[in-house]
Write an enzyme that holds these catalytic residues in place. Structure first.
Site, PDB file in Angstrom:
ATOM      1  N   SER A   1      82.890 -25.044 -29.865  1.00 36.41           N
ATOM      2  CA  SER A   1      82.638 -24.433 -31.217  1.00 36.41           C
ATOM      3  C   SER A   1      83.962 -24.211 -31.915  1.00 36.41           C
ATOM      4  O   SER A   1      83.935 -24.488 -33.424  1.00 36.41           O
ATOM      5  CB  SER A   1      82.216 -22.992 -31.036  1.00 36.41           C
ATOM      6  OG  SER A   1      81.026 -22.743 -30.579  1.00 36.41           O
TER       7      SER A   1
ATOM      8  N   GLY B   1      77.593 -38.575 -27.599  1.00 39.69           N
ATOM      9  CA  GLY B   1      76.833 -39.654 -27.777  1.00 39.69           C
ATOM     10  C   GLY B   1      77.266 -41.135 -27.876  1.00 39.69           C
ATOM     11  O   GLY B   1      78.261 -41.194 -28.723  1.00 39.69           O
TER      12      GLY B   1
ATOM     13  N   ARG C   1      39.093 -27.517 -27.020  1.00 39.20           N
ATOM     14  CA  ARG C   1      38.797 -26.874 -25.654  1.00 39.20           C
ATOM     15  C   ARG C   1      38.191 -25.585 -25.663  1.00 39.20           C
ATOM     16  O   ARG C   1      38.629 -24.769 -26.459  1.00 39.20           O
ATOM     17  CB  ARG C   1      40.305 -26.910 -25.037  1.00 39.20           C
ATOM     18  CG  ARG C   1      40.746 -25.739 -24.120  1.00 39.20           C
ATOM     19  CD  ARG C   1      40.086 -26.596 -22.981  1.00 39.20           C
ATOM     20  NE  ARG C   1      40.659 -25.540 -21.450  1.00 39.20           N
ATOM     21  CZ  ARG C   1      40.402 -26.115 -20.324  1.00 39.20           C
ATOM     22  NH1 ARG C   1      39.956 -27.487 -20.106  1.00 39.20           N
ATOM     23  NH2 ARG C   1      40.648 -25.407 -19.236  1.00 39.20           N
TER      24      ARG C   1
ATOM     25  N   GLY D   1      48.047 -26.241 -18.263  1.00 36.00           N
ATOM     26  CA  GLY D   1      48.444 -27.301 -17.336  1.00 36.00           C
ATOM     27  C   GLY D   1      48.458 -28.742 -17.952  1.00 36.00           C
ATOM     28  O   GLY D   1      49.546 -29.338 -17.528  1.00 36.00           O
TER      29      GLY D   1
ATOM     30  N   THR E   1      72.273 -25.916 -29.707  1.00 34.18           N
ATOM     31  CA  THR E   1      73.627 -25.685 -29.479  1.00 34.18           C
ATOM     32  C   THR E   1      74.668 -26.827 -29.879  1.00 34.18           C
ATOM     33  O   THR E   1      75.715 -26.658 -29.762  1.00 34.18           O
ATOM     34  CB  THR E   1      74.136 -25.435 -27.941  1.00 34.18           C
ATOM     35  OG1 THR E   1      73.257 -26.466 -27.093  1.00 34.18           O
ATOM     36  CG2 THR E   1      73.445 -23.983 -27.561  1.00 34.18           C
TER      37      THR E   1
ATOM     38  N   GLU F   1      75.472 -29.957 -32.811  1.00 36.09           N
ATOM     39  CA  GLU F   1      76.118 -29.796 -34.133  1.00 36.09           C
ATOM     40  C   GLU F   1      76.096 -28.205 -34.631  1.00 36.09           C
ATOM     41  O   GLU F   1      75.855 -28.111 -35.780  1.00 36.09           O
ATOM     42  CB  GLU F   1      74.798 -30.385 -35.058  1.00 36.09           C
ATOM     43  CG  GLU F   1      74.926 -31.990 -35.076  1.00 36.09           C
ATOM     44  CD  GLU F   1      76.016 -32.475 -36.066  1.00 36.09           C
ATOM     45  OE1 GLU F   1      76.712 -33.492 -35.597  1.00 36.09           O
ATOM     46  OE2 GLU F   1      76.166 -31.878 -37.035  1.00 36.09           O
TER      47      GLU F   1
ATOM     48  N   ASP G   1      76.878 -24.644 -32.420  1.00 34.35           N
ATOM     49  CA  ASP G   1      75.970 -23.636 -31.549  1.00 34.35           C
ATOM     50  C   ASP G   1      75.337 -22.469 -32.637  1.00 34.35           C
ATOM     51  O   ASP G   1      75.852 -21.988 -33.592  1.00 34.35           O
ATOM     52  CB  ASP G   1      76.954 -22.637 -30.738  1.00 34.35           C
ATOM     53  CG  ASP G   1      76.321 -21.664 -29.961  1.00 34.35           C
ATOM     54  OD1 ASP G   1      76.111 -21.872 -28.750  1.00 34.35           O
ATOM     55  OD2 ASP G   1      75.942 -20.585 -30.301  1.00 34.35           O
TER      56      ASP G   1
END
Lengths: 660, 660
Positions: free
Chosen positions: B139, B172, B305, B408, B429, B431, B433
């Site tokens: 941060s 990344g 459903r 489920g 969190t 780019e 926090d």
């Protein structure tokens, strides 16, 4: 400073010996966390661990002594809970084998089933599964569509999956290991359907091949619990002997005559379900263990991790010194303690009402409870439903908060939070969807209200702690003088426990009465009962929530009052106050909107929660150590000093630069 | 009934053509979801898809036309957002290459960097990474510890990782693919440190081997995003040419003389960071796409459903007819629309203030904004921070609610919700926090307040929609007559938009004033500034939250008022009302506690939210169709009729039985 050993004793409760034994046994290498495995390896690994668990006697705890069990229901639940500190796949898998499958044979079967199957179930020579849920019916299991039709000529039941949505689904153990299934199906004999009963249906032969007429499919990837082999089952003309009906609550004679000690099919089915309540109790406990692990990791990290400088402070500020960080973790920690004490009480009641040696070996009638016993059983079921819902949602929310409190490190597999989060996620919807469970809780409260069964609050927790301790609490919380007490305490210190208890009790009473009034409309001529009930559904859930919140505060209060060590008592008292006030803070809109609190007092609640966070901050590490999780099980690098070492190293480097 | 095409047009906004192009391009088989892959295969798959993305021109959108880009900042963000409907690993990976890495070269570099690198970055011939975060500083990136020390003899920078917590972490692209890194490090020349600057540091050679002095480690497993190769980097005496400093905001002459158009090191650093704001805007957008996918799946399932019977209804009740189910999904749906419209405005501002062709090719001074420009930039950064935080938390909470609403089935990988949940989890969190970002938002508001910069609300959204539309809203929301308006509207219908806007505006004003007063104590002699600030941290976060909530309501209101189609307008107006009232409902404690609402009115808010859920229920399917997610991308069996087929089949079977 409270003594850690004393704190643990209080935390551990009645089955402390089970916890201690598990701490010893489970630290053996064969129970270690496996790290990242592919689904096939993970399942194999868990299966091998399960075999080891059978060897160390874990599986015996909850079964009757006459078949080689230890006859201790409570111990079996606590032992399951202890598995929740490790790989949750193993916990769930053991729950399937010995809790759901073995538990159903034990609770719904009779001597012929016990003698024949329980020893092999305990030893894992007979792996099984619990085939209740269908694709089309998960919450409404009374209306399962699988049928078991009696054929008097062959003296067999024929089990059938009538259409695609009646396939058994999400069944733990079905995809790989189970040989025998407890299948829940509509019992049909002659022209009559007698509702859902449980049948023993072989699904795999000794070579692991599906039995004739049984089709098995793997449910495939899941969010978590990859070590559990969930599968689907279809039955097509599968024939089983008449004796495979688990016949404690209903039987079919050779000629096809149906008999049951419980006339009403609905009541019969819910009586059967009630005997399986241990599953919900266990899930609540397991959710607690996972929550405790996550909190231990996040709080340890928050104790050493630093970020941003503050004027006048030499080193950067420790995360746990920030109010927002305390806010994210400490009220959750307090609620975790509250849930632990409520769980302790719940397990005690379960142990009392469903003793492992208590299932009568012959017949059915003798096992039916009297009115008092039935009320106690209903109360147990409602409490299990409520705690399961609240504990599993708390697990999801708290593990999530812990993940975020650890930032990027919390997203890494090595720090365990991702797996804890993913594994526990399904807890909120399995063993009963939480929202459906809360409706059960509310229904229980409403029924009690309507029937004038007397003081709903008097039963329950009362039994769990020493009577003497309880009397004090009970005296305070008796409804009779509630209004007086509230008036008297209305301006008491916010930390006054009596006031907090009265406030939560009064809220529940008011919400209950309001709901009862509201639902009365459904009974009026021409009313659309569904519309009335549906329109009040949020009110229904609210009732259940405020009920459980009261239960938790009472359980925590009783635990504090039962504390012998003065330091531990003082510490837990403060934790309890944080639980109480953060719970009240979360519902300030209600207290304000119903004239239970002035605006000024409401504002002070928030200030007091902040103050309590500050006061408890120095004890945060002690409080997570109080969970007694062995170091080996907290094998997340951020929980084990790696971060502290790095921070110190950085500081030394910075100091060296500063010194020139 | 509103027309779907018209609804989509409003939802799509200014860059609808980008969305349509993406819908076409991304449905090609090479961009299909890969299913379950091991981490190595997943990374390889994503890398190949990334190459395809470069081919279809996705990568060009945000880069300057003079280097072969399309020069359209807004389009690049929207195109990124569209990737959020597919595999989020691909979205993040593309964001790393073209947003973070390419974006940093573009925003912080000058012509020599642009010419040399941008074409190869766009074509993916040069894969790179963005090495800002360190293990010890995530941060507080102003205090990163990596150093780049100038050596005037060699005219090189020497990049060094001074200790373990200064390693670059979670980067990344670092673990596998990146060849060049933008490394953020303290620039040291002579005896002086000039704060954090960005440097181009080769990390891998053409054979993929780490460059000399560079150590690389894989971060290993993560909760999600397994297709992204996050890694750690250590530098030991790594030498790079002087020209590798990205020198738009600070440069070092051959002799080691440092120069910058911005004197103050802190201001310089935050100016640099400000040019990278696109990353946060993009994450907010991507979070939106994932949220929309989850809602589409859960709402489609909830439409077919069925569970439990109701008196007087032939078939079992559809889940979405239950109030609790509506409550779990529809307010979240409304907020998703609100965020979409706010995002549209944010992207427009970004596009205006940071045009892709706007980076001056030479020198630095010309790119510095005037006061008005700087205020606009600060406003953009605050808004991006606020929306990023709120949008990513909304994604986590909503995807979770969707998962639970599907029971489920929602836990199965095939139904996509687990992956969506796990992949987006880190958005809260990375780019920035979220809690730190909210503090930035609040700081911006407080600064504006102190400096009497005038009406904070006037700038921002105003520009995003037609001036004429806005004037109406602005008139209503001008602070001048706020008290009068509130008094006048205090008993207005709860659905009255003017009242809702005034209420949220007034709340923000009050929270801001209260906080300003509270923090004034920090300036008093002898005050512990940290303690004062820390004690008010929850108040700080609250300010940011209520600010963003107001922004969202204003953006939604403006979007509704700009609607040309009357039916769509009426529908969205109701959705906007649900957003407004559910937002107000969530903070009733504040409105009650501050005398903004009577208890009776507060109670009616809840009733009105329930009523809106009921009213919008028939439009739920249309509203998720409005997102325009191509069918192929919604490849969850429960979203594609499998469940409906099963339910119909069951009904047919039941009917046959009933008919005898």
């Amino acid at each position: 400073m409270a003594d850690l050993a004393q704190l643990r004793r209080v935390f551990d409760g009645h089955w402390g010996w089970v916890r201690d034994e598990a701490r010893e046994a489970l630290r053996r290498p064969e129970f270690g966390l496996a790290g990242v495995l592919g689904p096939d390896e993970h399942r194999q690994h868990v299966r091998e661990q399960l075999q080891q668990l059978a060897k160390v006697g874990h599986s015996r705890l909850g079964f009757p002594t006459r078949y080689g069990g230890a006859g201790d229901t409570g111990a079996s639940v606590v032992s399951f809970e202890m598995l929740g500190y490790g790989d949750l796949s193993l916990m769930v898998k053991s729950g399937v084998q010995w809790g759901l499958f073995g538990g159903a044979v034990q609770a719904l079967g009779t001597e012929r089933h016990h003698e024949r199957y329980l020893p092999a179930i305990m030893s894992l020579d007979l792996p099984g599964c619990f085939a209740m849920t269908e694709t089309g019916h998960g919450s409404d299991v009374q209306h399962l569509r699988t049928t078991a039709t009696y054929d008097p000529h062959a003296q067999e039941f024929v089990v059938e999956t009538p259409h695609e949505s009646a396939r058994k689904d999400y069944i733990g153990g079905a995809a790989r290991d189970a040989r025998l299934a407890v299948v829940f199906a509509q019992l049909v004999t002659g022209d009559e359907t007698h509702g859902v009963h449980a049948f023993l249906v072989p699904v795999r032969d000794h070579d692991g091949q599906p039995c004739p007429g049984v089709r098995i499919e793997d449910c495939g990837g899941k969010a978590g619990l990859s070590g559990v082999d969930n599968g689907r089952l279809w039955f097509s003309g599968v024939r089983i002997p008449r004796e495979n009906l688990l016949n404690r609550y209903g039987d079919v004679a050779a000629d096809g005559t149906y008999s049951s000690p419980i006339e009403n099919a609905g009541r019969r089915f819910f009586t059967m379900l009630g005997t399986l309540v241990r599953g919900r109790v266990s899930v609540a406990g397991g959710a607690g263990s996972a929550t405790q692990t996550a909190l231990s990791i996040a709080i340890r990290y928050g104790q050493v991790r630093r970020q941003f400088s503050a004027p006048g402070q030499e080193r950067e500020v420790t995360l746990l010194d920030y109010l927002t960080h305390q806010r994210a973790l400490l009220p959750a920690l307090a609620k975790t303690y509250a849930l632990r004490f409520a769980q302790e009480g719940l397990v005690r009641t379960l142990d009392e009402l469903q003793p492992a040696d208590g299932v009568p070996p012959h017949g059915v009638e003798k096992s039916l409870p009297d009115d008092e016993g039935e009320r106690a059983q209903r109360e147990l079921e409602a409490r299990a439903a409520g705690l399961k819902a609240v504990a599993t949602w708390h697990a999801s929310a708290t593990i999530q908060a812990c993940r975020e409190a650890c930032g990027g490190a919390g997203y890494l597999t090595e720090n365990r939070l991702p797996q804890l989060r993913a594994d526990t996620d399904v807890f909120t919807t399995f063993e009963g969807d939480n929202r459906v469970l809360l409706q059960l809780v509310a229904k229980g409260l409403l029924t009690g209200y309507r029937d004038q069964l007397g003081d709903l609050d008097a039963f329950g927790m009362v039994k769990f702690y020493a009577d003497q301790v309880w009397e004090v609490v009970a005296e305070r919380t008796s409804a009779r003088n509630l209004v007086d007490r509230l008036r008297r305490l209305g301006e008491a210190d916010l930390r006054n426990r009596e006031w907090q208890l009265a406030l939560l009790e009064d809220r529940e009473k008011h919400v209950l009465e309001g709901l009862a009034k509201r639902l009365r409309a459904a009974g009026e001529p021409g009313a659309d009962a569904f519309a009335v009930f549906n329109g009040a559904q949020d009110h229904v859930l609210r009732l259940a929530r405020v009920h459980v919140e009261r239960i938790l505060l009472e359980a925590f209060t009783a635990a504090v009052e039962g504390c012998e060590d003065a330091d531990v008592r003082a510490l837990l008292d403060r934790v309890c106050t944080l639980y109480a006030l953060s719970t009240i803070e979360a519902d300030l809109a209600w207290f304000l909107g119903h004239g239970r609190m002035t605006a000024g007092r409401a504002k002070r609640v928030t200030g007091e929660v902040n103050a309590l966070c500050r006061e408890l901050r120095p004890d945060a590490a002690l409080l997570v150590d109080g969970f007694g999780i062995p170091e080996d099980w907290l094998d997340a690098p951020i929980a084990q000093g790696a971060e502290a070492t790095r921070q110190d190293e950085q500081q030394a480097h910075d100091d060296a630069i500063a010194a020139g």
